[in-house]
Design a protein around this motif. Structure first.
Motif, PDB file in Angstrom:
ATOM      1  N   LEU A 196       0.627  -1.100   0.133  1.00  0.00           N
ATOM      2  CA  LEU A 196      -0.021   0.064   0.027  1.00  0.00           C
ATOM      3  C   LEU A 196       0.747   1.292  -0.107  1.00  0.00           C
ATOM      4  N   ASN A 197       2.198   1.048   0.332  1.00  0.00           N
ATOM      5  CA  ASN A 197       2.904   2.242   0.321  1.00  0.00           C
ATOM      6  C   ASN A 197       3.298   2.857  -0.931  1.00  0.00           C
ATOM      7  N   ASP A 198       2.957   4.092  -1.255  1.00  0.00           N
ATOM      8  CA  ASP A 198       3.191   4.245  -2.769  1.00  0.00           C
ATOM      9  C   ASP A 198       4.427   5.651  -2.479  1.00  0.00           C
ATOM     10  N   PRO A 202       4.198   8.400  -0.354  1.00  0.00           N
ATOM     11  CA  PRO A 202       4.331   7.685   0.904  1.00  0.00           C
ATOM     12  C   PRO A 202       3.442   7.782   1.906  1.00  0.00           C
ATOM     13  N   ARG A 203       3.027   6.786   2.472  1.00  0.00           N
ATOM     14  CA  ARG A 203       2.123   6.640   3.479  1.00  0.00           C
ATOM     15  C   ARG A 203       3.024   6.321   4.831  1.00  0.00           C
ATOM     16  N   PHE A 204       4.252   5.788   4.614  1.00  0.00           N
ATOM     17  CA  PHE A 204       5.113   5.520   5.772  1.00  0.00           C
ATOM     18  C   PHE A 204       6.212   6.057   5.661  1.00  0.00           C
ATOM     19  N   LEU A 205       6.747   7.000   6.627  1.00  0.00           N
ATOM     20  CA  LEU A 205       8.026   7.894   6.556  1.00  0.00           C
ATOM     21  C   LEU A 205       9.080   7.274   7.399  1.00  0.00           C
ATOM     22  N   ALA A 251      -2.857   4.414   5.818  1.00  0.00           N
ATOM     23  CA  ALA A 251      -1.769   3.883   6.947  1.00  0.00           C
ATOM     24  C   ALA A 251      -2.433   3.893   8.585  1.00  0.00           C
ATOM     25  N   SER A 252      -3.333   4.855   8.661  1.00  0.00           N
ATOM     26  CA  SER A 252      -4.078   5.189  10.041  1.00  0.00           C
ATOM     27  C   SER A 252      -4.882   4.012  10.152  1.00  0.00           C
TER      28      SER A 252
END
Length: 288
Positions: A196-198, A202-205, A251-252
């Motif tokens: 899911l992380n594009d 980005p959804r996660f850093l 992400a949440s």
């Protein structure tokens, strides 16, 4: 000639040699294999398991024999050293065997991301999450857990059962089951989060981990699991900073799903098991 009330000293009694036991031999064998491997690397030889194994057996037998023929004090010290090494290595082997399902599932989740096409990745991980939700429901519900245990006792092979039919699972068995479940869940959620992380959005850093990969995402979910344990404050005590941060509703929602599906059943399940164990021990203590 002896004075009255004294007895003549008897002949000196030979102290027994150390007994050769399983841990004693196992430790000697593992040390022998390690030494042979180091020698082969040092001399630039091709490292092959078969010659290392058979040479390790020969050298291991020689090391065990040395405990019987060297001076007594040296033989005892050597035997104690072999037994200590054998105990730790055997305990580690048992640890890996008990946690094997969770570790294998974690590695499998990583391979799914690396080798399968995107569509197959998504289908496989969705099935994985549905299976985790079913297991989490059983772990959360006491009645469903009792029915699942009864079904397992009736259908599962005897070698895979932790207890005999009618007996309760011991504390170590419960902990092993929950730890395996956590490893399986961390691997599955990490793989799903990576899909899911594009990179473009980005959804996660990065946090304390510099990059976003499968291992960092697994640490991210593991961090939230430890952080949710009440009273202990594990992440603060270990000074473990959050590996990754997250942003956006996707992400949440994924993190919320992990908390509901994994963290709540694990913490509640272990807490309920310990409470039930204390309640059963209390009447016995009163009767004593």
């Amino acid at each position: 000639m002896t004075t009255s009330g004294q007895t003549a000293p008897g002949p000196p009694v030979d102290e027994p040699r150390p007994t050769i036991e399983f841990l004693h031999g196992f430790g000697a064998f593992m040390i022998a294999m390690l030494l042979i491997g180091i020698v082969m690397i040092a001399f630039g030889l091709r490292v092959d398991f078969t010659p290392i194994f058979w040479s390790g057996i020969a050298l291991g037998i020689s090391l065990v024999a040395a405990t019987q023929f060297l001076p007594l004090r040296v033989g005892r010290a050597l035997a104690h050293f072999f037994e200590t090494i054998g105990l730790w290595l055997f305990a580690f082997a048992v640890y890996l065997w008990l946690l094997g399902p969770g570790l294998l599932a974690y590695l499998l989740s990583k391979k799914i991301i690396e080798y399968l096409p995107y569509t197959l990745q998504l289908v496989t991980l969705l099935i994985w999450l549905v299976a985790l939700a079913a297991v989490a429901t059983v772990m959360y519900s006491r009645s469903l857990r009792a029915k699942a245990q009864a079904w397992w006792e009736a259908r599962a092979p005897a070698a895979l059962q932790l207890t005999k039919p009618g007996q309760e699972i011991p504390a170590w068995g419960v902990i092993i089951l929950y730890v395996n479940f956590v490893f399986i869940a961390m691997g599955g959620f990490a793989a799903f989060a990576l899909i899911l992380n594009d990179p473009a959005s980005p959804r996660f850093l990065p946090g304390s981990r510099p990059g976003v990969d499968h291992g960092a995402l697994a640490d991210f979910f593991g961090w939230h699991l430890l952080d949710a344990i009440p009273v202990v404050k594990a992440t603060e005590t270990l000074q473990w900073e959050v590996p990754l941060t997250y942003t956006g509703p996707v992400a949440s929602c994924l993190l919320l799903t992990f908390k509901v599906m994994v963290i709540v059943p694990v913490i509640r399940g272990i807490g309920r098991y310990l409470k039930d164990d204390d309640d059963k021990a209390a009447p016995k203590a009163k009767s004593d």
